[in-house]
Write a protein that holds these residues in place. Structure first.
Motif, PDB file in Angstrom:
ATOM      1  N   SER A  78      83.266  53.517 -44.691  1.00  0.00           N
ATOM      2  CA  SER A  78      81.902  53.615 -43.487  1.00  0.00           C
ATOM      3  C   SER A  78      82.064  51.590 -43.466  1.00  0.00           C
ATOM      4  O   SER A  78      81.530  51.491 -42.363  1.00  0.00           O
ATOM      5  N   GLN A  79      82.487  51.140 -43.849  1.00  0.00           N
ATOM      6  CA  GLN A  79      82.850  49.436 -43.311  1.00  0.00           C
ATOM      7  C   GLN A  79      83.839  49.814 -42.276  1.00  0.00           C
ATOM      8  O   GLN A  79      83.248  48.773 -41.056  1.00  0.00           O
ATOM      9  N   LEU A 119      78.818  65.805 -38.509  1.00  0.00           N
ATOM     10  CA  LEU A 119      79.508  66.638 -40.356  1.00  0.00           C
ATOM     11  C   LEU A 119      80.083  65.722 -40.450  1.00  0.00           C
ATOM     12  O   LEU A 119      80.759  65.792 -41.599  1.00  0.00           O
ATOM     13  N   ARG A 120      81.779  64.618 -39.745  1.00  0.00           N
ATOM     14  CA  ARG A 120      82.588  64.643 -40.609  1.00  0.00           C
ATOM     15  C   ARG A 120      81.199  63.163 -41.519  1.00  0.00           C
ATOM     16  O   ARG A 120      81.870  63.306 -42.636  1.00  0.00           O
ATOM     17  N   GLY A 121      80.926  62.322 -41.057  1.00  0.00           N
ATOM     18  CA  GLY A 121      79.688  61.690 -42.102  1.00  0.00           C
ATOM     19  C   GLY A 121      79.651  62.325 -43.421  1.00  0.00           C
ATOM     20  O   GLY A 121      78.584  61.972 -44.184  1.00  0.00           O
ATOM     21  N   ALA A 122      78.177  63.784 -42.986  1.00  0.00           N
ATOM     22  CA  ALA A 122      78.162  64.560 -43.852  1.00  0.00           C
ATOM     23  C   ALA A 122      78.730  65.001 -44.939  1.00  0.00           C
ATOM     24  O   ALA A 122      79.311  64.513 -46.294  1.00  0.00           O
ATOM     25  N   PHE A 123      80.002  65.001 -44.472  1.00  0.00           N
ATOM     26  CA  PHE A 123      81.380  65.798 -44.956  1.00  0.00           C
ATOM     27  C   PHE A 123      81.832  64.695 -46.004  1.00  0.00           C
ATOM     28  O   PHE A 123      81.820  64.851 -47.349  1.00  0.00           O
ATOM     29  N   LEU A 124      81.745  63.835 -45.278  1.00  0.00           N
ATOM     30  CA  LEU A 124      82.550  62.174 -46.528  1.00  0.00           C
ATOM     31  C   LEU A 124      81.408  61.919 -47.232  1.00  0.00           C
ATOM     32  O   LEU A 124      81.504  61.571 -48.499  1.00  0.00           O
ATOM     33  N   VAL A 125      80.508  61.896 -46.734  1.00  0.00           N
ATOM     34  CA  VAL A 125      79.580  61.483 -47.664  1.00  0.00           C
ATOM     35  C   VAL A 125      78.507  61.735 -49.018  1.00  0.00           C
ATOM     36  O   VAL A 125      78.502  61.777 -49.995  1.00  0.00           O
ATOM     37  N   TYR A 126      78.404  63.746 -48.848  1.00  0.00           N
ATOM     38  CA  TYR A 126      78.243  64.317 -49.463  1.00  0.00           C
ATOM     39  C   TYR A 126      78.896  65.254 -50.439  1.00  0.00           C
ATOM     40  O   TYR A 126      78.857  65.550 -51.392  1.00  0.00           O
TER      41      TYR A 126
END
Length: 151
Positions: free
Chosen positions: A126-127, A76-83
């Protein structure tokens, strides 16, 4: 924990590369004839395979069937950051430029600038996350040969 079945295709110390079969959910949707995903499903695009690197402390061999998992909060955190973050930054920067009574071309440029700043932030984040073991997929268990599905 979100789980997915896969097959080990490569080994490295402390991790394995797993190939998974991307599945479509169109068989359970009432709108499958009217959406783009349904069209992609009918065209056979859904048969793509994905590869991921998953941490593992199990003794595995190439070809073993495994179950890979990732925590829901990480996803969920990754989806928030990316989208969502780039979109919010685009709107916030454009709104700020509008509040400053700038001309329309500058509002557009400000919006694109906000999007670019968010994209750079996501890329840097992300890095850093790539080396964080708490954010990586993990092999939860190896599957018995009789219960493994064909990939």
């Amino acid at each position: 924990m979100i789980e997915e079945q896969g097959r080990v295709i490569a080994l490295e110390p402390g991790a394995v590369w797993v190939e998974t079969l991307r599945k479509s959910t169109c068989s359970g949707c009432a709108a499958k004839n009217g959406c783009g995903q349904g069209l992609m499903d009918r065209l056979g695009v859904r048969e793509r395979r994905g590869t991921i690197r998953a941490l593992s402390d199990l003794q595995l061999q190439v070809g073993d069937s495994v179950v890979v998992g990732i925590r829901e909060d990480v996803l969920l955190r990754g989806a928030f950051l990316v989208y969502l973050l780039p979109l919010l930054m685009l709107f916030a920067a454009a709104l700020l430029a509008t509040q400053l009574a700038l001309a329309e071309p500058f509002v557009i440029l400000a919006g694109l600038g906000g999007f670019l700043v968010a994209w750079l932030f996501v890329r840097k984040r992300s890095q850093r996350a790539a080396s964080d073991s708490a954010l990586q997929p993990v092999v939860l268990r190896a599957m018995l040969a009789g219960t493994a599905s064909v990939l």
